[in-house]
Design a protein around this motif. Structure first.
Motif, short mmCIF file in Angstrom:
data_model
loop_
_atom_site.label_atom_id
_atom_site.label_comp_id
_atom_site.label_asym_id
_atom_site.label_seq_id
_atom_site.Cartn_x
_atom_site.Cartn_y
_atom_site.Cartn_z
N SER A 297 0.82 -1.21 0.00
CA SER A 297 0.00 0.00 0.00
C SER A 297 0.86 1.26 0.00
CB SER A 297 -0.93 0.00 1.21
OG SER A 297 -0.20 0.08 2.42
N ILE A 298 2.10 1.15 0.47
CA ILE A 298 3.04 2.29 0.44
C ILE A 298 3.87 2.25 -0.84
CG2 ILE A 298 4.95 3.42 1.64
CD1 ILE A 298 3.94 2.06 4.22
N ILE A 299 4.37 1.06 -1.18
CA ILE A 299 5.24 0.92 -2.35
C ILE A 299 4.51 1.29 -3.64
CG2 ILE A 299 6.58 -0.74 -3.72
CD1 ILE A 299 7.12 -2.27 -1.11
N ILE A 300 3.21 0.98 -3.70
CA ILE A 300 2.45 1.23 -4.93
C ILE A 300 2.42 2.71 -5.30
CG2 ILE A 300 0.15 1.58 -3.89
CD1 ILE A 300 -0.94 -0.23 -6.11
N LEU A 301 2.61 3.58 -4.31
CA LEU A 301 2.65 5.02 -4.59
C LEU A 301 3.83 5.38 -5.49
CD1 LEU A 301 1.85 6.39 -1.02
CD2 LEU A 301 0.28 6.23 -2.95
N SER A 302 4.89 4.56 -5.44
CA SER A 302 6.07 4.84 -6.26
C SER A 302 5.84 4.58 -7.74
CB SER A 302 7.25 3.97 -5.78
OG SER A 302 7.52 4.19 -4.42
N PHE A 303 4.83 3.78 -8.06
CA PHE A 303 4.59 3.40 -9.46
C PHE A 303 3.55 4.30 -10.15
CE2 PHE A 303 6.17 -0.42 -7.38
CZ PHE A 303 7.12 -0.86 -8.30
N ILE A 304 3.01 5.26 -9.43
CA ILE A 304 1.97 6.12 -10.01
C ILE A 304 2.43 6.84 -11.28
CG2 ILE A 304 0.55 8.17 -9.57
CD1 ILE A 304 0.25 7.27 -6.72
#
Length: 382
Positions: A297-304
């Motif tokens: 849920s935190i790491i996915i922000l890096s792929f935006i």
């Protein structure tokens, strides 16, 4: 010496005075500046608190009480630091959601966004370790629960937990390690923030229209320095209300009880700014997959930046996306509320539904919606 003086003056002029700033940015852009002010406040108050803190399980709680009761203005320093952490995360969350709303993560600003998410991750680590240091009931049991999550790793999980603890339970070694890292990481965050600011100034600040503007700009000083200063005054006023009238509103009452490994609190919860991620963790019944979901849920922000699929950046020109954006905001607020509730129905089901929506927003809605909007735009332009 003359070279250093010239370098300092040139840097000061280029980044704080003559930096070309889009003329149409508004107060939503002040939260980056407020984040820097919060970081400075936390670092300064943390240094003074460390002067009176003793990282030992028999003395940590007493040393904090000594600071509150016996040190001149120790109560003010401690409450400023404790509430400052909440204010820091509040400002950081608004800063992140502002970036999501106005598309501040798109090319060529993807590296600015990635460094920002890295700073956010460091903030989470620092805040978690800082929450353990007062050595109250919630500090001890929060640390025990969260570090035990590492045991979900196959084969090496138990060994990793012992390595983190420095023994067979959360004890002196753990407290010393957390204190050392909690004291060190803010300086790492400061250095990373300078990189974040440098990259921002290199690529140029965004604006509410989400377009590249090379001519309609003014100097940062005095226009936006005055604007940010006004925002700082408003922030200081709101912060003071919490600090002087409701200093314990955002904390947990159990942390004013000294840690006791023989007594478990009825309901173990982290600080409010961790609750959305904690709700996602609890929504998955399997321990390992719950940990993976929380980290994702935190790491996915890096792929935006790479999930974004339309040339239009700002939500001002994306009415369909705007609806989904505010739905995501509402989803995160609900997850935060559920994270503080007991693990029972209907909160379990609600948390699972909201967790699915959280991930589906980034993995399906964000990339697919851009394609739909592009097709609609091409259709109406014909």
């Amino acid at each position: 010496m003359r070279f250093m003086k010239s370098f300092f003056l040139t840097t000061f002029n280029n980044h704080l005075i003559a930096y070309p700033t889009p003329i149409n940015i508004h107060y939503a852009w002040s939260f980056g500046f407020l984040s820097l002010m919060c970081l400075t406040l936390q670092t300064v108050t943390g240094i003074f608190l460390a002067m009176h803190y003793t990282p030992h399980i028999a003395l940590a709680f007493s040393s904090v009480e000594h600071t509150m009761r016996d040190v001149n203005f120790g109560w003010l320093t401690r409450y400023t630091h404790a509430n400052g952490a909440s204010m820091f995360f509040m400002v950081a969350y608004i800063h992140i959601f502002r970036g999501l709303y106005f598309g501040s993560y798109t090319k060529p600003k993807q590296w600015v966004w990635l460094v920002g998410i890295f700073i956010f991750t460091l903030m989470i680590m620092t805040a978690f370790m800082g929450y353990v240091l007062p050595w109250g009931q919630m500090s001890l049991w929060g640390a025990t629960v969260m570090t035990n999550l590492v045991s979900a790793l196959p084969m090496i999980g138990d060994y990793m937990v012992f390595w983190l603890w420095g023994g067979f339970s959360v004890d002196n070694a753990t407290l010393n390690r957390f204190f050392s890292l909690h004291y060190t990481l803010p300086f790492v965050i400061t250095a990373t923030s300078l990189v974040h600011i440098t990259l921002t100034h290199q690529e140029g600040s965004g604006n509410p229209l989400g377009i590249d503007s090379y001519s309609d700009k003014v100097n940062l000083y005095p226009y936006f320095v005055v604007k940010d200063t006004y925002g700082l005054f408003i922030f200081t006023f709101l912060f003071s209300v919490f600090l002087f009238f409701y200093p314990n509103l955002l904390g947990h009452s159990d942390n004013y009880v000294e840690a006791n490994p023989m007594v478990t609190p009825n309901h173990i919860v982290p600080e409010w700014y961790f609750l959305p991620f904690y709700a996602i963790l609890r929504s998955v019944p399997h321990k390992l997959w719950g940990v993976i979901a929380m980290l994702s849920s935190i790491i996915i922000l890096s792929f935006i930046p790479w999930l974004h699929s339309t040339e239009t950046r700002s939500s001002r020109f994306r009415p369909i996306y705007k609806i989904f954006y505010w739905t995501l905001v509402f989803c995160c607020l609900l997850l935060g509320w559920i994270g503080g509730m007991p693990v029972e129905e209907p909160y379990i089901t609600m948390g699972q539904v909201l967790s699915v929506y959280y991930f589906s927003y980034f993995l399906t809605t964000l990339p697919m919606l851009g394609t739909v909007e592009n097709n609609l735009m091409n259709y109406f332009n014909k």
